[in-house]
Write an enzyme that holds these catalytic residues in place. Structure first.
Site, PDB file in Angstrom:
ATOM      1  CE  LYS A  72      15.697   3.013   3.295  1.00  0.00           C
ATOM      2  NZ  LYS A  72      14.711   3.259   2.387  1.00  0.00           N
TER       3      LYS A  72
HETATM    4  O1  G3P Z   1      10.179   3.837   2.352  1.00  0.00           O
HETATM    5  C1  G3P Z   1       9.880   2.348   1.927  1.00  0.00           C
HETATM    6  C2  G3P Z   1       8.993   2.414   0.790  1.00  0.00           C
HETATM    7  O2  G3P Z   1       9.835   2.980  -0.284  1.00  0.00           O
HETATM    8  C3  G3P Z   1       8.442   0.974   0.328  1.00  0.00           C
HETATM    9  O3  G3P Z   1       7.305   1.384  -0.109  1.00  0.00           O
HETATM   10  O4  G3P Z   1       5.106   1.098  -1.208  1.00  0.00           O
HETATM   11  O5  G3P Z   1       7.169  -0.148  -1.881  1.00  0.00           O
HETATM   12  O6  G3P Z   1       5.982  -0.834   0.102  1.00  0.00           O
HETATM   13  P1  G3P Z   1       6.279   0.225  -0.803  1.00  0.00           P
END
Ligand code: G3P
Length: 290
Positions: free
Chosen positions: A113
């Site tokens: 990533k």
């Molecule tokens: O896969 C990306 C994720 O982990 C981010 O999620 O909920 O932090 O926006 P969030």
């Protein structure tokens, strides 16, 4: 068991192998897992280190991440495991390449990533040229998706994942699902070397809509996958309609994929904010005096 008509590959977004086991047992299948520094900071063992005032040294954190990824890879040997480079605004292309090449020795099924910034895109171009797999993260615009396509031209099918963060667009009042729809339409006539991995999924509605749009992959937290399993792994029907709940539509930009990646306007404030947060969460695990 995987539902017969399910084409989208389903990943768990998390960094706790216990959760992986639980989701695999509930779903009866799992196609891969995505990790990131914020999820790593929530790993129970990592949290215990912090609480005990016993942070990792700047090298021990990589050993911890490696052990975790190896455990995930053993659980999902046929799946893909995304491992994220440490990057802040000052991280150079070379620093990303060094981390990426090291991560690639940890397990046989890694997607590396990288942030969708100028340095991340330059690193992606080099890494895919070496035949490595990447997952471009913190994507918030169609221009960034076009730049990822251009930077990784020539990569094999499935070697490049693109992770648009839909929940974070919703957070600021924009309909993140529109971005998935627009990117899928933009990629439809392409050579298919970039696959769309819907990320920052917060709800069953997000999950069902990503399935309905035909996202190549979805990564979702355990609570969403467990709720889907509990509901009997339903798939959206032909008449499925997503309730955008008043979020502002994101218009399609009708971009060409033919340019060089440097020619797309890739800057986005949510990418910058996301990078800062990931770096802070990674650093929260490290004893900076070590
Ligand atoms: O896969 C990306 C994720 O982990 C981010 O999620 O909920 O932090 O926006 P969030």
């Amino acid at each position: 068991m995987r539902p017969d008509n399910l084409k989208t590959r389903i990943f768990l977004d998390g960094a706790d192998p216990e959760e992986t086991r639980q989701v695999m047992a509930s779903l009866g299948f799992l196609d891969g897992q995505t990790t990131n520094p914020s999820l790593l900071a929530k790993n129970p063992e990592a949290e215990a280190h912090k609480v005990a005032g016993n942070k990792f040294s700047s090298t021990a954190i990589y050993d911890f991440y490696k052990t975790l990824c190896q455990e995930l890879s053993a659980l999902l040997p046929k799946g893909s495991i995304s491992i994220e480079v440490y990057a802040d605004a000052g991280t150079t292309v070379e620093e990303m390449l060094t981390q990426a090449r090291t991560f690639d020795t940890w397990i046989p099924n890694a997607h590396i990533k990288l942030p969708t910034t100028a340095a991340g895109l330059a690193a992606a171009a080099v890494l895919t040229g070496e035949g490595r797999r990447v997952n471009m993260t913190l994507v918030f615009s169609q221009a960034q998706a076009a730049a990822v396509y251009a930077a990784t031209r020539g990569a094999g099918p499935g070697d490049v994942f693109l992770s648009p963060f839909i929940g974070r667009l919703d957070d600021r009042g924009e309909n993140g699902m529109d971005l998935i729809k627009n990117i899928l339409a933009m990629y439809a006539p392409s050579d298919g070397h970039v696959q769309v991995l819907t990320a920052s999924v917060r709800s069953m509605e997000h999950f069902m809509c990503a399935l309905a749009l035909g996202s190549d992959l979805i990564t979702a937290p355990a609570k969403v996958l467990l709720a889907w399993a509990e509901a009997g792994k339903p798939l959206p029907g032909k008449n499925y309609v997503y309730n955008a709940k008043g979020l502002t539509p994101i218009p399609d930009e009708a971009l060409t994929l033919a340019k060089s990646w440097q020619d797309y306007p890739i800057g986005h404030p949510l990418t910058d904010a996301g990078l800062t947060k990931f770096a802070a969460d990674w650093n929260s695990l490290i004893d900076m005096t070590s």
